[in-house]
Design an enzyme around this catalytic site. Structure first.
Site, PDB file in Angstrom:
ATOM      1  N   THR A  56      32.438  19.285  61.111  1.00 40.12           N
ATOM      2  CA  THR A  56      31.755  20.235  61.992  1.00 40.12           C
ATOM      3  C   THR A  56      31.767  21.620  61.356  1.00 40.12           C
ATOM      4  O   THR A  56      32.799  22.107  60.900  1.00 40.12           O
ATOM      5  CB  THR A  56      32.458  20.267  63.364  1.00 40.12           C
ATOM      6  OG1 THR A  56      32.407  18.947  63.903  1.00 40.12           O
ATOM      7  CG2 THR A  56      31.767  21.235  64.319  1.00 40.12           C
ATOM      8  N   ASN A  83      39.204  36.956  37.692  1.00 37.44           N
ATOM      9  CA  ASN A  83      40.051  37.395  38.815  1.00 37.44           C
ATOM     10  C   ASN A  83      41.315  38.117  38.376  1.00 37.44           C
ATOM     11  O   ASN A  83      41.857  38.913  39.118  1.00 37.44           O
ATOM     12  CB  ASN A  83      40.416  36.199  39.702  1.00 37.44           C
ATOM     13  CG  ASN A  83      40.912  35.010  38.924  1.00 37.44           C
ATOM     14  OD1 ASN A  83      40.258  34.535  37.997  1.00 37.44           O
ATOM     15  ND2 ASN A  83      42.073  34.513  39.271  1.00 37.44           N
ATOM     16  N   CYS A 101      47.325  31.950  43.055  1.00 33.77           N
ATOM     17  CA  CYS A 101      47.725  30.545  43.108  1.00 33.77           C
ATOM     18  C   CYS A 101      48.875  30.258  42.167  1.00 33.77           C
ATOM     19  O   CYS A 101      49.581  29.286  42.343  1.00 33.77           O
ATOM     20  CB  CYS A 101      46.545  29.647  42.773  1.00 33.77           C
ATOM     21  SG  CYS A 101      45.187  29.930  43.880  1.00 33.77           S
ATOM     22  N   SER A 158      33.321  33.105  47.681  1.00 40.11           N
ATOM     23  CA  SER A 158      34.412  32.946  48.639  1.00 40.11           C
ATOM     24  C   SER A 158      34.438  34.184  49.543  1.00 40.11           C
ATOM     25  O   SER A 158      34.913  35.243  49.119  1.00 40.11           O
ATOM     26  CB  SER A 158      35.732  32.807  47.874  1.00 40.11           C
ATOM     27  OG  SER A 158      36.792  32.661  48.774  1.00 40.11           O
TER      28      SER A 158
HETATM   29  N1  PLP Z   1      37.580  31.527  41.817  1.00 41.42           N
HETATM   30  C1  PLP Z   1      38.163  32.723  41.625  1.00 41.42           C
HETATM   31  C2  PLP Z   1      37.739  33.561  40.476  1.00 41.42           C
HETATM   32  C3  PLP Z   1      39.159  33.170  42.497  1.00 41.42           C
HETATM   33  O1  PLP Z   1      39.724  34.368  42.309  1.00 41.42           O
HETATM   34  C4  PLP Z   1      39.541  32.329  43.585  1.00 41.42           C
HETATM   35  C5  PLP Z   1      40.635  32.738  44.501  1.00 41.42           C
HETATM   36  O2  PLP Z   1      41.640  33.285  44.071  1.00 41.42           O
HETATM   37  C6  PLP Z   1      38.886  31.104  43.754  1.00 41.42           C
HETATM   38  C7  PLP Z   1      37.916  30.741  42.853  1.00 41.42           C
HETATM   39  C8  PLP Z   1      39.228  30.194  44.909  1.00 41.42           C
HETATM   40  O3  PLP Z   1      38.732  30.689  46.108  1.00 41.42           O
HETATM   41  P1  PLP Z   1      39.182  30.094  47.547  1.00 41.42           P
HETATM   42  O4  PLP Z   1      40.377  30.896  47.938  1.00 41.42           O
HETATM   43  O5  PLP Z   1      38.022  30.328  48.447  1.00 41.42           O
HETATM   44  O6  PLP Z   1      39.477  28.670  47.355  1.00 41.42           O
END
Ligand code: PLP
Length: 379
Positions: free
Chosen positions: A236, A150, A324, A198
């Site tokens: 749900t 990411n 994050c 996601s």
């Molecule tokens: N994995 C990767 C590589 C991501 O980039 C992200 C989100 O930034 C996630 C997992 C987590 O996804 P979600 O936002 O659906 O929790």
């Protein structure tokens, strides 16, 4: 003020085609899929149809698809649900390039008798596959690694990881979150025992995750209660979001080549623009194995955090590594694993281009960067 949104890896704007379907389903199917009456049965039918479409797009069986609340939840469910460790088999081989939703559950497993064996990473941003060949063994319980990173967009050698797991009868887990719409993966790359997606990363809704757990592998529920999702995830179901996710996934897979060409065009415009403006920069990691439009950029002599704030003031949204960890001054664990110095780490920014990014947005970024690096800061 005109704005440029260059943070598509954090979340994408919803694809209007998926949004329309979602609004329609929300209004048209008010029932609870667990209810026995007609409204309930209709909602169930729509939900199962969405599951079937997701399964078909991914080449898996519908019963292998579990809708969760996010990819983070999916990752937690898989990792916290791994088979109990035994003295003979308790090692989890994992990539340190993973998203925190994988790293943190793994760190927690360490306190429960598992051994986490972190993979070595080469400076090009890929886990070192030659080195990993020596990390097999009958004590291997699982191998965990992502397909597309990411922060850097770098594509990992996922088939090699899955193959290693298979050779030692271990499980394999792949994070496919950043792949749809950016990379047309092969069956080998999506062949893990479990993987997750996601939808909000590819034009679908936020608040829904897709977990695929292959037949024969136990999926231990993390959330218990109503027995939904074949007793694997209570609560749900979000029917409208599931329908929109199915549409967004189909579109992302159909349009992956066109979207990649679009991103590649915007990326070259951006890099050419920086070069023409004389802004010193380096792309972190290899260019040989990277999805188009995801750039971890290093600007020597500048602080990424200060660049981000100044870009925001000038109408440009980018990020510092993963969303994050934005808002904290922790250096990126991905860039650290790639061997960047602290200074290099702190001078990096993530620019992620999307399927809807325009030339004007790219130019706004370049102009803003030129002003900021020339010392024309607003603060
Ligand atoms: N994995 C990767 C590589 C991501 O980039 C992200 C989100 O930034 C996630 C997992 C987590 O996804 P979600 O936002 O659906 O929790």
């Amino acid at each position: 003020m005109r704005r440029a949104y260059l943070d598509h890896n954090a979340t994408t704007p919803m694809d209007p085609r998926a949004a329309e379907v979602m609004a329609d389903a929300q209004l048209r199917y008010p029932g609870n899929p667990s209810s026995l009456h007609r409204e309930g049965r209709e909602a169930r039918r729509v939900l199962e149809d969405a599951r079937m479409r997701v399964a078909e797009a991914l080449g898996v069986a519908p019963r292998e698809v579990i809708f969760t609340g996010s990819a983070t939840e999916a990752a937690n469910m898989v990792l916290q649900g791994l088979p109990e460790p035994t003295p003979a088999r308790r090692r989890v081989l994992a990539s340190p390039l993973e998203h925190p939703c994988v790293i943190e559950p793994l760190e927690r497993l360490e306190a429960h008798g598992y051994t986490i064996d972190w993979m070595p990473v080469a400076p090009d941003g890929r886990v070192d596959i030659d080195e990993i060949q020596n990390r097999g063994g009958d004590d291997l319980l699982a191998v965990v690694g992502m397909l597309v990173n990411n922060e850097t967009g770098i594509i990992q050698d996922t088939p090699a990881l899955i193959d290693l797991a298979r050779r030692y009868a271990a499980l394999s887990v792949t994070d496919l979150v950043q792949a749809p719409g950016k990379y047309a993966w092969t069956n080998e790359e999506s062949g893990a025992s479990a993987f997750f997606l996601s939808p909000h990363k590819f034009g679908g809704p936020r608040g829904l995750g897709i977990l695929v757990v292959r037949d024969g592998i136990a999926a231990r529920p993390l959330i218990i209660g109503g027995g939904q999702e074949r007793e694997r995830r209570a609560g749900t179901e979000n029917v409208a979001a599931a329908v929109a996710a199915a549409v967004a996934l189909e579109l992302a897979m159909e349009e992956v080549d066109a979207r990649s060409r679009h991103r590649a065009h915007a990326e070259s415009r951006l890099l050419d623009g920086l070069a023409t403006a004389g802004i010193r920069h380096t792309v972190n990691g290899t260019d040989r194995s990277r999805v188009a439009g995801v750039l971890s950029l290093r600007f020597p002599g500048h602080y990424g955090e200060s660049l981000l704030m100044n870009l925001d003031l000038r109408g440009v949204a980018v990020s510092l590594g993963s969303a994050c960890s934005s808002g904290s001054i922790e250096p990126s664990h991905v860039l650290r694993a790639m061997g960047l110095t602290l200074e290099e780490n702190y001078s990096s920014l993530r620019v992620s281009i999307g399927a809807t990014t325009t030339d004007e947005e790219v130019d706004l970024f370049v102009t803003a960067m030129a002003q900021i690096t020339a010392g024309d800061d607003r603060d």
